[in-house]
Design a protein around this motif. Sequence first.
Motif, PDB file in Angstrom:
ATOM      1  N   LEU A   1     -12.723  -7.829  -7.610  1.00  0.00           N
ATOM      2  CA  LEU A   1     -13.010  -8.609  -6.407  1.00  0.00           C
ATOM      3  C   LEU A   1     -11.733  -8.934  -5.625  1.00  0.00           C
ATOM      4  CD1 LEU A   1     -15.720  -9.580  -5.391  1.00  0.00           C
ATOM      5  CD2 LEU A   1     -15.386 -11.729  -6.607  1.00  0.00           C
ATOM      6  N   THR A   2     -10.705  -9.396  -6.334  1.00  0.00           N
ATOM      7  CA  THR A   2      -9.491  -9.805  -5.627  1.00  0.00           C
ATOM      8  C   THR A   2      -8.751  -8.584  -5.068  1.00  0.00           C
ATOM      9  OG1 THR A   2      -8.327  -9.865  -7.737  1.00  0.00           O
ATOM     10  CG2 THR A   2      -9.118 -11.951  -6.898  1.00  0.00           C
ATOM     11  N   LYS A   3      -8.728  -7.499  -5.844  1.00  0.00           N
ATOM     12  CA  LYS A   3      -8.039  -6.301  -5.336  1.00  0.00           C
ATOM     13  C   LYS A   3      -8.734  -5.783  -4.087  1.00  0.00           C
ATOM     14  CE  LYS A   3      -5.622  -4.562  -9.336  1.00  0.00           C
ATOM     15  NZ  LYS A   3      -6.011  -4.135 -10.673  1.00  0.00           N
ATOM     16  N   TRP A   4     -10.057  -5.795  -4.125  1.00  0.00           N
ATOM     17  CA  TRP A   4     -10.822  -5.360  -2.946  1.00  0.00           C
ATOM     18  C   TRP A   4     -10.529  -6.250  -1.753  1.00  0.00           C
ATOM     19  CZ3 TRP A   4     -14.753  -8.621  -0.961  1.00  0.00           C
ATOM     20  CH2 TRP A   4     -15.368  -8.119   0.187  1.00  0.00           C
ATOM     21  N   ALA A   5     -10.553  -7.577  -1.963  1.00  0.00           N
ATOM     22  CA  ALA A   5     -10.369  -8.522  -0.851  1.00  0.00           C
ATOM     23  C   ALA A   5      -8.992  -8.343  -0.220  1.00  0.00           C
ATOM     24  CB  ALA A   5     -10.563  -9.958  -1.339  1.00  0.00           C
ATOM     25  N   VAL A   6      -7.972  -8.256  -1.063  1.00  0.00           N
ATOM     26  CA  VAL A   6      -6.607  -8.126  -0.554  1.00  0.00           C
ATOM     27  C   VAL A   6      -6.426  -6.792   0.176  1.00  0.00           C
ATOM     28  CG1 VAL A   6      -4.190  -7.900  -1.234  1.00  0.00           C
ATOM     29  CG2 VAL A   6      -5.603  -9.680  -2.261  1.00  0.00           C
ATOM     30  N   ALA A   7      -6.917  -5.720  -0.440  1.00  0.00           N
ATOM     31  CA  ALA A   7      -6.756  -4.394   0.175  1.00  0.00           C
ATOM     32  C   ALA A   7      -7.515  -4.313   1.498  1.00  0.00           C
ATOM     33  CB  ALA A   7      -7.229  -3.311  -0.787  1.00  0.00           C
ATOM     34  N   SER A   8      -8.702  -4.901   1.551  1.00  0.00           N
ATOM     35  CA  SER A   8      -9.491  -4.847   2.784  1.00  0.00           C
ATOM     36  C   SER A   8      -8.825  -5.651   3.892  1.00  0.00           C
ATOM     37  CB  SER A   8     -10.897  -5.399   2.557  1.00  0.00           C
ATOM     38  OG  SER A   8     -11.534  -4.709   1.522  1.00  0.00           O
ATOM     39  N   ALA A   9      -8.306  -6.833   3.552  1.00  0.00           N
ATOM     40  CA  ALA A   9      -7.613  -7.649   4.551  1.00  0.00           C
ATOM     41  C   ALA A   9      -6.416  -6.879   5.091  1.00  0.00           C
ATOM     42  CB  ALA A   9      -7.167  -8.968   3.936  1.00  0.00           C
ATOM     43  N   ASP A  10      -5.695  -6.267   4.171  1.00  0.00           N
ATOM     44  CA  ASP A  10      -4.534  -5.470   4.534  1.00  0.00           C
ATOM     45  C   ASP A  10      -4.902  -4.351   5.487  1.00  0.00           C
ATOM     46  OD1 ASP A  10      -2.070  -6.182   3.419  1.00  0.00           O
ATOM     47  OD2 ASP A  10      -1.815  -4.082   2.767  1.00  0.00           O
ATOM     48  N   SER A  11      -5.965  -3.658   5.149  1.00  0.00           N
ATOM     49  CA  SER A  11      -6.335  -2.499   5.949  1.00  0.00           C
ATOM     50  C   SER A  11      -6.849  -2.940   7.326  1.00  0.00           C
ATOM     51  CB  SER A  11      -7.345  -1.649   5.172  1.00  0.00           C
ATOM     52  OG  SER A  11      -8.497  -1.441   5.909  1.00  0.00           O
ATOM     53  N   LEU A  12      -7.530  -4.079   7.394  1.00  0.00           N
ATOM     54  CA  LEU A  12      -7.961  -4.600   8.698  1.00  0.00           C
ATOM     55  C   LEU A  12      -6.749  -4.951   9.557  1.00  0.00           C
ATOM     56  CD1 LEU A  12     -10.946  -6.932   7.732  1.00  0.00           C
ATOM     57  CD2 LEU A  12     -11.064  -4.877   9.146  1.00  0.00           C
ATOM     58  N   LEU A  13      -5.727  -5.504   8.925  1.00  0.00           N
ATOM     59  CA  LEU A  13      -4.538  -5.901   9.682  1.00  0.00           C
ATOM     60  C   LEU A  13      -3.737  -4.683  10.144  1.00  0.00           C
ATOM     61  CD1 LEU A  13      -3.337  -8.997   7.634  1.00  0.00           C
ATOM     62  CD2 LEU A  13      -3.912  -8.978  10.059  1.00  0.00           C
ATOM     63  N   ARG A  14      -3.789  -3.618   9.346  1.00  0.00           N
ATOM     64  CA  ARG A  14      -3.000  -2.434   9.714  1.00  0.00           C
ATOM     65  C   ARG A  14      -3.716  -1.535  10.711  1.00  0.00           C
ATOM     66  NH1 ARG A  14      -2.610   0.536   5.561  1.00  0.00           N
ATOM     67  NH2 ARG A  14      -3.115  -0.982   3.929  1.00  0.00           N
TER      68      ARG A  14
ATOM     69  N   ALA B   1      -2.293 -12.930   6.475  1.00  0.00           N
ATOM     70  CA  ALA B   1      -3.655 -13.235   5.989  1.00  0.00           C
ATOM     71  C   ALA B   1      -3.760 -14.697   5.566  1.00  0.00           C
ATOM     72  CB  ALA B   1      -4.020 -12.310   4.827  1.00  0.00           C
ATOM     73  N   GLU B   2      -2.701 -15.214   4.929  1.00  0.00           N
ATOM     74  CA  GLU B   2      -2.725 -16.624   4.518  1.00  0.00           C
ATOM     75  C   GLU B   2      -2.721 -17.557   5.729  1.00  0.00           C
ATOM     76  OE1 GLU B   2      -0.503 -16.410   0.146  1.00  0.00           O
ATOM     77  OE2 GLU B   2       0.709 -16.455   1.982  1.00  0.00           O
TER      78      GLU B   2
END
Lengths: 134, 160
Positions: A119-132, B105-106
């Motif tokens: 769950l956490t790996k997915w959330a972090v990776a998805s946030a990252d990819s949205l930002l990039r 993000a934070e």
Amino acid sequence: MRKILTTMIILAGGLIFMSFAVVPENNSMNKSQKANLVIPNGVHSVIMQHCFMCHNMKSRGVKSKEKLNFDLLTHMELPTIVAKLQNISDAVNNDKMPPKKFLEHHPEKALNAYDKSLLTKWAVASADSLLRNK
Amino acid sequence: MKIRINKKTIIKLVGVLVALFLLIQLIPNKRPAVTMDNPSDLIQNTKMPPQVARMIQTSCYDCHSMETKYPWYDKMAPATWLVYRDIRVGRRKLNFSDWTKLSTAEKLKALNHIGEEVGSGDMPFLPYAIIHKKARLNKEQRKIIVDWTKQYSKDLFYAN
């Protein structure tokens, strides 16, 4: 005999009609309404089993669905989606969710180490990819 | 036994209360530290409308930054029992003095929470707002802060 047959036909007709009239329940979180946020099967099933019962449109808890609603998540503005993903990751990492009180009555809803990491790996990776990729 | 309320009993009672008040001052309760030089501070490092900066500084910085101002009544028990705890917890959850240390993000998460808490009227903390009149926010002020969180979130998200 004919009376019974007519009743049967009317009943059958009624049943068929009803099956159309019943609106399909809107409790199946769409896996990816937008290509923006992809929820892979494994993550989807963890969310459905451990989070969705409180964080959905029809949940009785007002606060839980205001803070995070998986029925709406993919429809939110992109900066908000990133905010929610970061919150998911923090809440799971810090063992804030599912709430301890809730787990006292539903110990089977606790996340194991594997689910947490998924769950956490997915959330972090998805946030990252949205930002990039905007 | 009959309790007679006369001058003597009242004096005794006041004496006991004063003694109790002095005694509870001895219970250790460390005041959360204050630092005024915070290079990672939100207001110092962000282009934001001065009005918003002022509101956040007045209404939030006592609990959500290192620049806490303690009026005299917040330095004495029993007020300290409540106030110090709120400051410790408040800083742990959101510390504007550490703003630039947060990832994008934070920051987006924090802004989303600020919008929710200020929009719903949950922040500033009610007991605090009752005592600190200056910190209260009316409906218009709340809207200005919420709009700022949305605009700043977009700016952050679409930057670069």
